[in-house]
Design an enzyme around this catalytic site. Structure first.
Site, PDB file in Angstrom:
ATOM      1  N   LYS A 185      -5.167  -1.162   6.347  1.00 17.43           N
ATOM      2  CA  LYS A 185      -6.524  -1.971   6.354  1.00 17.43           C
ATOM      3  C   LYS A 185      -7.501  -1.290   7.618  1.00 17.43           C
ATOM      4  O   LYS A 185      -7.296  -1.133   8.573  1.00 17.43           O
ATOM      5  CB  LYS A 185      -6.912  -3.185   6.720  1.00 17.43           C
ATOM      6  CG  LYS A 185      -5.623  -4.111   5.365  1.00 17.43           C
ATOM      7  CD  LYS A 185      -6.884  -4.400   4.951  1.00 17.43           C
ATOM      8  CE  LYS A 185      -5.994  -5.417   3.833  1.00 17.43           C
ATOM      9  NZ  LYS A 185      -5.308  -4.847   2.753  1.00 17.43           N
ATOM     10  N   ASP A 239       0.938  -1.138   0.182  1.00 19.34           N
ATOM     11  CA  ASP A 239       0.010  -0.094   0.294  1.00 19.34           C
ATOM     12  C   ASP A 239       1.089   1.383   0.079  1.00 19.34           C
ATOM     13  O   ASP A 239      -0.001   2.577  -0.939  1.00 19.34           O
ATOM     14  CB  ASP A 239      -0.623  -0.277   1.021  1.00 19.34           C
ATOM     15  CG  ASP A 239      -2.254  -1.279   1.271  1.00 19.34           C
ATOM     16  OD1 ASP A 239      -2.167  -1.171   0.017  1.00 19.34           O
ATOM     17  OD2 ASP A 239      -2.850  -1.141   2.401  1.00 19.34           O
ATOM     18  N   ASP A 257       1.848  -1.381   5.265  1.00 25.29           N
ATOM     19  CA  ASP A 257       0.007  -2.537   5.570  1.00 25.29           C
ATOM     20  C   ASP A 257      -1.580  -1.628   6.033  1.00 25.29           C
ATOM     21  O   ASP A 257      -1.279  -1.528   6.725  1.00 25.29           O
ATOM     22  CB  ASP A 257      -0.008  -3.324   4.984  1.00 25.29           C
ATOM     23  CG  ASP A 257      -1.645  -4.103   4.440  1.00 25.29           C
ATOM     24  OD1 ASP A 257      -1.707  -3.725   2.730  1.00 25.29           O
ATOM     25  OD2 ASP A 257      -2.037  -5.143   4.646  1.00 25.29           O
TER      26      ASP A 257
END
Length: 584
Positions: free
Chosen positions: A465, A450, A463
DNA sequence: TCGGATGACGCTGATATACT
DNA sequence: AAGTATATCAGCGTCATCCG
């Protein structure tokens, strides 16, 4: 009583379609006749069709929300599994020709686009609503618009005045005026409305340019057509309306990178005509100004505290019609039952400025420079049950102790909203860049992490989320991270041709790479994911929850933590920069 | 790209079921 | 048996990206 949303419009763009919507309420108009004679036949359900046909035959010119917008229903009258299966069941749905009409032969649009057209007509004061009865009728302005000749200068003039009375449009014009160059929707969206909060997503312009710069051609195309926040979309829409009345022109908004490469997004710039209209509308004396048209529904779009927030902002505007000092304003709001902290009120005032009202502060005193219509605030009892809402309290506390800009405080909400994953990614990267003051890059796309953060000595693969219930252990995610760590170690073009690791500076020592998961919170056995990933790759990693993400930012801003020490916090567990101020 | 289109999701209110 | 509390569920309104 039902409360709805006005003032913010997503899909509609064509004024000729808008005109049709206004003409639904003008019995002498061509579109009214067209509906009566032809278009109502496209409504699928016979009972609804007959009801409406009867009304049109009787020249009725007042309609309810449901008659106008309808709902999403399949042929069985049930909510369809796919929206494509929805059939026509309202006046506006059969008034708008859908995009793929030529290909599919479809003669109606969906309820969301219909809602958008109604909102647009209401927001420009062409249609008015009786909110107690939930019914709509035409205004005087609407009637002039309906009766003006299409494409005439009279029509354009009516639209120009309507747009100049619409605060978000003058906000866009003002932004373009001060920038005096081609601006992207991202720049405009970031400075529009109550950006950052629910219903006003905006992506950071710099990060978007960087992303474009690191993408291949296929990805570039996708980024340009796919990636925009809600606010950015509002900005784009408004710019197109302004373009259609001659106030704005389009061209390339460019950024030149240090390697000499150049990237472009669609850009918007104010025209001479736009500039003089803006100046005129703001007039030096209040009685020459174009009065701003607002409704209390403009002041927030969605979210559980929506009506409370709308009312608070609406009262702020009412109290600002006379110059007032902040303390006095807060006191008066208290008397109305709005007991929010000074920070919240100040952030509302900032939001109202971005919404398009000109509010100035001289010494302690606040001045509202615009003339505002006498809008109505419904008498709902918002003030009791809504205020002790947990998430608002939490935001308020963080706003106070971290002193971070509101758009980052919103991460507390975004992190828990699975729908806003991309928003979470981009705002997080922006926070690293702007507050942590570390190099941060958004990558995204398939087979890429990401994002990355780095300085000359270390690099971190990120990353993010957004999970409403927290991040629990997920081996697939661990394996994905392991793949990225391997990618970066081997730097092998055949292994992963997109070479995302080239975004790290080449001189970072090989053993100074780390991994990091960022989410709302980490639950159950998430720690096993960290240990597993660390063992498989012989690197160190960490997890960072959104509260700590903000507390870390605050600590860096205050100089309590040096960014060069950031990696000392990586120890295969959740990072704790400071104790959370929330007692749970 | 422009001008919408699409799937998702929280909320609300209606109905079903459980509990007293 | 009736009344009340809780669970379930579908439909509505509104995004937040996504797309032909």
């Amino acid at each position: 009583m039902k409360t709805r949303t006005y003032g913010w419009v997503q899909n509609p763009s064509s004024f000729s379609n808008l005109k049709k919507i206004v003409q639904i309420f003008d019995i002498n108009s061509p579109h009214y006749q067209d509906l009566k004679l032809n278009l109502l036949k496209n409504i699928y359900f016979t009972n609804i069709k007959a009801e409406l046909q009867k009304k049109f035959d009787k020249n009725v010119k007042v309609f309810s929300y449901v008659e106008l917008v309808g709902t999403s229903k399949n042929k069985l009258g049930k909510s369809p599994k796919n929206r494509q299966d929805a059939v026509a069941n309202s006046i506006i749905q059969v008034s708008i020709t859908p995009q793929q009409a030529k290909k599919t032969g479809k003669t109606w649009t969906d309820n969301w686009t219909s809602d958008g057209f109604l909102r647009w007509a209401v927001s420009l004061n062409f249609i008015k609503v009786d909110i107690k009865k939930d019914i709509f009728s035409i205004t005087e302005n609407g009637l002039s618009f309906s009766q003006s000749t299409s494409g005439s200068s009279e029509e354009t003039g009516i639209l120009q005045i309507a747009l100049l009375a619409y605060p978000p449009a003058t906000q866009i014009l003002s932004l373009l005026d001060s920038a005096n160059q081609y601006c992207t929707k991202y720049y405009l969206g970031a400075n529009l409305g109550f950006r950052g909060e629910k219903g006003f997503t905006s992506y950071n312009e710099d990060i978007m340019f960087d992303w474009l710069n690191s993408a291949d051609n296929k990805e570039k195309k996708k980024i340009k057509s796919d990636v925009e926040g809600t606010s950015d979309k509002y900005a784009r829409g408004i710019c197109n309306w302004l373009k259609n009345v001659g106030f704005v022109k389009t061209g390339a908004a460019k950024k030149i990178f240090s390697d000499g490469k150049e990237e472009k997004f669609q850009g918007y710039k104010i025209t001479g005509k736009g500039l003089s209209a803006l100046r005129r509308s703001q007039g030096s004396s209040k009685n020459k100004q174009i009065e701003k048209f607002v409704m209390w529904e403009f002041f927030a779009t969605d979210g559980q505290n929506r009506d409370y927030v709308r009312a608070r902002r609406a009262f702020i505007v009412k109290f600002l019609t006379k110059p007032i000092i902040l303390k006095q304003l807060i006191k008066k709001l208290g008397e109305k039952g709005f007991h929010d902290s000074q920070e919240i009120i100040e952030s509302d005032i900032q939001g109202l400025k971005y919404f398009g009202l000109r509010i100035e502060q001289k010494n302690d005193k606040l001045f509202l420079l615009d003339k505002i219509n006498n809008f109505h605030i419904p008498d709902l009892n918002f003030t009791r049950e809504l205020k002790n809402d947990q998430i608002e309290k939490r935001k308020e506390k963080f706003l106070k102790i971290t002193s971070l800009p509101m758009k980052y405080i919103e991460l507390l909400e975004i992190a828990y909203d699975g729908k806003r994953n991309r928003d979470f990614e981009i705002v997080t990267i922006e926070l690293f860049k702007e507050i942590y003051k570390i190099n941060a890059k958004l990558l995204g796309g398939s087979r890429k992490p990401d994002g990355l953060i780095f300085d000359q000595n270390f690099g971190v693969i990120i990353d993010t989320k957004a999970y409403s219930n927290g991040y629990t252990k997920n081996i697939a995610q661990a394996d994905e991270m392991i793949r990225y760590i391997e990618d970066n170690r081997r730097k092998c073009k055949t292994r992963n041709p997109n070479c995302w690791w080239e975004n790290f500076p080449a001189d970072i020592p090989k053993n100074n790479y780390y991994f990091l998961w960022i989410s709302s919170k980490f639950i159950n056995n998430f720690n096993e994911q960290l240990i597993y990933t660390a063992n498989q790759t012989e690197t160190k990693g960490a997890a960072l929850n959104v509260e700590q993400l903000l507390l870390g930012a605050a600590a860096i801003m205050k100089g309590n933590i040096a960014i060069s020490n950031l990696i000392n916090y990586f120890d295969n567990k959740e990072i704790l920069f400071a104790d959370s101020p929330i007692s749970s």
